[in-house]
Design a protein around this motif. Structure first.
Motif, PDB file in Angstrom:
ATOM      1  N   UNK A  91       0.830  -1.208   0.000  1.00  0.00           N
ATOM      2  CA  UNK A  91       0.000   0.000   0.000  1.00  0.00           C
ATOM      3  C   UNK A  91       0.865   1.260   0.000  1.00  0.00           C
ATOM      4  N   UNK A  92       1.989   1.233   0.712  1.00  0.00           N
ATOM      5  CA  UNK A  92       2.881   2.390   0.702  1.00  0.00           C
ATOM      6  C   UNK A  92       3.471   2.610  -0.687  1.00  0.00           C
ATOM      7  N   UNK A  93       3.834   1.515  -1.371  1.00  0.00           N
ATOM      8  CA  UNK A  93       4.333   1.643  -2.742  1.00  0.00           C
ATOM      9  C   UNK A  93       3.246   2.213  -3.652  1.00  0.00           C
ATOM     10  N   UNK A  94       2.016   1.741  -3.467  1.00  0.00           N
ATOM     11  CA  UNK A  94       0.898   2.275  -4.256  1.00  0.00           C
ATOM     12  C   UNK A  94       0.713   3.768  -3.987  1.00  0.00           C
ATOM     13  N   UNK A  95       0.810   4.145  -2.723  1.00  0.00           N
ATOM     14  CA  UNK A  95       0.658   5.564  -2.370  1.00  0.00           C
ATOM     15  C   UNK A  95       1.758   6.390  -3.025  1.00  0.00           C
ATOM     16  N   UNK A  96       2.988   5.885  -2.978  1.00  0.00           N
ATOM     17  CA  UNK A  96       4.105   6.614  -3.580  1.00  0.00           C
ATOM     18  C   UNK A  96       3.902   6.771  -5.089  1.00  0.00           C
ATOM     19  N   UNK A  98       1.058   6.731  -6.692  1.00  0.00           N
ATOM     20  CA  UNK A  98      -0.068   7.657  -6.904  1.00  0.00           C
ATOM     21  C   UNK A  98       0.388   9.101  -6.660  1.00  0.00           C
ATOM     22  N   UNK A  99       1.227   9.297  -5.644  1.00  0.00           N
ATOM     23  CA  UNK A  99       1.751  10.642  -5.385  1.00  0.00           C
ATOM     24  C   UNK A  99       2.579  11.141  -6.566  1.00  0.00           C
ATOM     25  N   UNK A 100       3.409  10.256  -7.126  1.00  0.00           N
ATOM     26  CA  UNK A 100       4.209  10.638  -8.298  1.00  0.00           C
ATOM     27  C   UNK A 100       3.297  10.969  -9.477  1.00  0.00           C
ATOM     28  N   UNK A 101       2.264  10.161  -9.657  1.00  0.00           N
ATOM     29  CA  UNK A 101       1.314  10.397 -10.750  1.00  0.00           C
ATOM     30  C   UNK A 101       0.598  11.736 -10.560  1.00  0.00           C
ATOM     31  N   UNK A 102       0.213  12.019  -9.323  1.00  0.00           N
ATOM     32  CA  UNK A 102      -0.450  13.300  -9.023  1.00  0.00           C
ATOM     33  C   UNK A 102       0.497  14.457  -9.311  1.00  0.00           C
ATOM     34  N   UNK A 103       1.758  14.297  -8.917  1.00  0.00           N
ATOM     35  CA  UNK A 103       2.740  15.359  -9.153  1.00  0.00           C
ATOM     36  C   UNK A 103       2.938  15.591 -10.656  1.00  0.00           C
ATOM     37  N   UNK A 104       3.023  14.498 -11.433  1.00  0.00           N
ATOM     38  CA  UNK A 104       3.166  14.638 -12.888  1.00  0.00           C
ATOM     39  C   UNK A 104       1.949  15.344 -13.485  1.00  0.00           C
ATOM     40  N   UNK A 105       0.756  14.966 -13.019  1.00  0.00           N
ATOM     41  CA  UNK A 105      -0.461  15.594 -13.535  1.00  0.00           C
ATOM     42  C   UNK A 105      -0.517  17.073 -13.159  1.00  0.00           C
ATOM     43  N   UNK A 106      -0.079  17.400 -11.941  1.00  0.00           N
ATOM     44  CA  UNK A 106      -0.042  18.813 -11.544  1.00  0.00           C
ATOM     45  C   UNK A 106       0.935  19.602 -12.406  1.00  0.00           C
ATOM     46  N   UNK A 107       2.074  18.987 -12.744  1.00  0.00           N
ATOM     47  CA  UNK A 107       3.040  19.645 -13.620  1.00  0.00           C
ATOM     48  C   UNK A 107       2.437  19.865 -15.008  1.00  0.00           C
ATOM     49  N   UNK A 108       1.722  18.849 -15.518  1.00  0.00           N
ATOM     50  CA  UNK A 108       1.069  18.987 -16.823  1.00  0.00           C
ATOM     51  C   UNK A 108       0.020  20.102 -16.778  1.00  0.00           C
ATOM     52  N   UNK A 109      -0.731  20.155 -15.682  1.00  0.00           N
ATOM     53  CA  UNK A 109      -1.741  21.210 -15.548  1.00  0.00           C
ATOM     54  C   UNK A 109      -1.069  22.579 -15.575  1.00  0.00           C
ATOM     55  N   UNK A 110       0.042  22.696 -14.850  1.00  0.00           N
ATOM     56  CA  UNK A 110       0.767  23.971 -14.816  1.00  0.00           C
ATOM     57  C   UNK A 110       1.270  24.346 -16.204  1.00  0.00           C
ATOM     58  N   UNK A 111       1.819  23.362 -16.944  1.00  0.00           N
ATOM     59  CA  UNK A 111       2.292  23.630 -18.306  1.00  0.00           C
ATOM     60  C   UNK A 111       1.143  24.075 -19.203  1.00  0.00           C
ATOM     61  N   UNK A 112       0.012  23.386 -19.106  1.00  0.00           N
ATOM     62  CA  UNK A 112      -1.143  23.752 -19.931  1.00  0.00           C
ATOM     63  C   UNK A 112      -1.673  25.139 -19.566  1.00  0.00           C
ATOM     64  N   UNK A 113      -1.654  25.459 -18.279  1.00  0.00           N
ATOM     65  CA  UNK A 113      -2.085  26.803 -17.879  1.00  0.00           C
ATOM     66  C   UNK A 113      -1.138  27.860 -18.430  1.00  0.00           C
ATOM     67  N   UNK A 114       0.156  27.568 -18.393  1.00  0.00           N
ATOM     68  CA  UNK A 114       1.136  28.512 -18.959  1.00  0.00           C
ATOM     69  C   UNK A 114       0.916  28.690 -20.457  1.00  0.00           C
ATOM     70  N   UNK A 115       0.674  27.571 -21.163  1.00  0.00           N
ATOM     71  CA  UNK A 115       0.414  27.644 -22.605  1.00  0.00           C
ATOM     72  C   UNK A 115      -0.858  28.438 -22.875  1.00  0.00           C
ATOM     73  N   UNK A 116      -1.881  28.211 -22.064  1.00  0.00           N
ATOM     74  CA  UNK A 116      -3.140  28.928 -22.240  1.00  0.00           C
ATOM     75  C   UNK A 116      -2.931  30.429 -22.042  1.00  0.00           C
TER      76      UNK A 116
END
Length: 193
Positions: A91-96, A98-116
């Motif tokens: 479960x800790x590995x799954x959490x880690x 998921x946290x990495x995935x969330x961080x990547x998605x947040x970075x993508x959101x930030x990039x898309x907001x910058x592009x917008x």
């Protein structure tokens, strides 16, 4: 009750009392005294009695099973703890992950907001530029504007014609080559065809 029955009852009560006072109480006293003396002498009487009791067929069922049952329960509990530790690690590995995935998605959101934001800025700059060019075209004669617009791409020509007031747009289209004016008018009315 008759006196004979009372005498008989007294004799039965007397025998029972005699049995307790003469046999049971002294025997209990002797056993207690022996346990105290053996304990003081350094012998663990209960451990010795458990060891001897485990060898007696009927008594062994009551004496030795507690330790075996406790060892079995302990083994089962240790196995359960190990399973739960493995589950926690998984479960800790799954959490880690998921946290990495969330961080990547947040970075993508930030990039898309910058592009917008960049696209909005460039769109504003483009709209401002088109407004300036349109203002320039409104300052010159319709014939000169028509010659310039005929040489532009259809997209640029449509953007400029769209911003011009209706009277000027009509004058510019009238001064153009009729085929080019028809084509631009068609694209103006039905964009993308």
């Amino acid at each position: 009750m008759s006196s004979e029955q009372i005498q008989k009852h007294k004799k039965e009560g007397g025998k029972l009392q005699w049995f307790f006072f003469v046999i049971v109480i002294p025997l209990l006293f002797a056993i207690t005294l022996a346990l105290i003396v053996l304990t003081i002498a350094g012998y663990n009487v209960f451990q010795i009695s458990e060891h001897i009791g485990s060898k007696i067929p009927v008594v062994s069922n009551f004496v030795g099973n507690d330790e075996e049952v406790l060892q079995e329960e302990n083994t089962n509990l240790l196995a359960t703890i190990e399973d739960q530790k493995e589950q926690i690690e998984t479960l800790q590995l799954d959490i880690e992950s998921k946290d990495e995935e969330i961080q990547e998605l947040n970075e993508q959101i930030q990039q898309l907001q910058n592009q917008l934001e960049q696209n909005e800025q460039s769109q504003q700059e483009r709209d401002e530029l088109i407004s300036n060019v349109t203002e320039s075209f409104s300052q010159i004669k319709a014939e000169q504007a028509a010659q310039i617009i005929e040489n532009l791409t259809d997209e640029s020509a449509l953007l400029i014609l769209e911003k011009l007031p209706a009277e000027q747009r009509g004058a510019v289209l009238a001064a153009m080559d009729p085929e080019k004016a028809a084509e631009l008018t068609q694209n103006f009315i039905n964009p993308g065809e």
